[in-house]
Motif scaffolding. Structure first.
Motif, PDB file in Angstrom:
ATOM      1  N   THR A  53      33.264  13.034  37.616  1.00 52.29           N
ATOM      2  CA  THR A  53      34.574  13.636  37.812  1.00 52.29           C
ATOM      3  C   THR A  53      35.234  13.835  36.460  1.00 52.29           C
ATOM      4  N   GLN A  63      28.251  10.391  40.941  1.00 50.67           N
ATOM      5  CA  GLN A  63      29.447  11.219  40.880  1.00 50.67           C
ATOM      6  C   GLN A  63      29.946  11.354  39.447  1.00 50.67           C
ATOM      7  N   LYS A  72      30.249  23.501  47.913  1.00 52.29           N
ATOM      8  CA  LYS A  72      29.324  24.413  47.253  1.00 52.29           C
ATOM      9  C   LYS A  72      27.883  23.970  47.462  1.00 52.29           C
ATOM     10  N   ARG A  94      23.336  19.690  40.560  1.00 57.65           N
ATOM     11  CA  ARG A  94      24.662  19.171  40.891  1.00 57.65           C
ATOM     12  C   ARG A  94      25.207  19.896  42.111  1.00 57.65           C
ATOM     13  N   GLN A  95      26.085  19.191  42.800  1.00 56.68           N
ATOM     14  CA  GLN A  95      26.710  19.772  43.990  1.00 56.68           C
ATOM     15  C   GLN A  95      28.185  19.413  44.009  1.00 56.68           C
ATOM     16  N   ALA A  96      29.012  20.438  43.913  1.00 57.11           N
ATOM     17  CA  ALA A  96      30.452  20.270  43.993  1.00 57.11           C
ATOM     18  C   ALA A  96      30.881  20.392  45.451  1.00 57.11           C
ATOM     19  N   GLU A 139      35.281  21.882  35.683  1.00 62.55           N
ATOM     20  CA  GLU A 139      34.320  22.562  36.565  1.00 62.55           C
ATOM     21  C   GLU A 139      32.945  21.904  36.565  1.00 62.55           C
ATOM     22  N   ASP A 140      32.745  20.905  35.731  1.00 65.14           N
ATOM     23  CA  ASP A 140      31.505  20.127  35.776  1.00 65.14           C
ATOM     24  C   ASP A 140      31.561  19.020  36.823  1.00 65.14           C
ATOM     25  N   THR A 141      32.714  18.844  37.438  1.00 62.08           N
ATOM     26  CA  THR A 141      32.864  17.817  38.468  1.00 62.08           C
ATOM     27  C   THR A 141      31.935  18.088  39.639  1.00 62.08           C
ATOM     28  N   ALA A 142      31.113  17.105  39.971  1.00 60.35           N
ATOM     29  CA  ALA A 142      30.121  17.250  41.034  1.00 60.35           C
ATOM     30  C   ALA A 142      29.366  15.941  41.187  1.00 60.35           C
TER      31      ALA A 142
END
Length: 124
Positions: free
Chosen positions: A121, A119, A43, A38-40, A89-92
């Motif tokens: 969110t 995605q 980051k 995953r990529q936020a 914080e799992d949003t990515a």
């Protein structure tokens, strides 16, 4: 060549669940180790979970242990990520990846094929 297409992302509230799928085509992935990254925003892309093709052994990043479950259906050439108790914080953007090796790897450079991402969110 292996083509990977993720699906199942969306907008959910904290505490909800989602199941991501990754459909593979072009070649059977039964002998590929598969992973989710995953990529936020702002980051680097990080390892989330992986599953080997030998014995189906799994590995998870500490932050998702006990909440996420990776699985695969080789007959359907599909990889899954069941995500429970989602947090903001799992949003990515979540990516699936494949590598022609028997063991799970934790870095992006060790994977040969990538999907375009889906995605996720999570609102608080």
């Amino acid at each position: 060549q292996v083509q990977l297409v993720e699906s199942g992302g969306g907008l959910v509230q904290a505490g909800d669940s989602l199941r991501l799928s990754c459909a593979a085509s072009g070649r059977t992935v039964s002998r590929y180790t598969m992973g989710w990254f995953r990529q936020a925003p702002g980051k680097e892309r990080e390892f989330v979970a992986g599953i080997s093709w030998i014995g189906g052994s799994t590995s998870y990043v500490d932050s998702v242990k006990g909440r996420f479950t990776i699985s695969r259906d080789n007959a359907k050439n599909t990889l899954y990520l069941q995500m429970n108790s989602l947090k903001p914080e799992d949003t990515a953007v979540y990516y699936c990846a494949a590598r022609a090796r028997s063991t799970v790897a934790l870095t992006t450079q060790e994977y040969d094929y990538w999907g375009q991402g889906t995605q996720v969110t999570v609102s608080s």
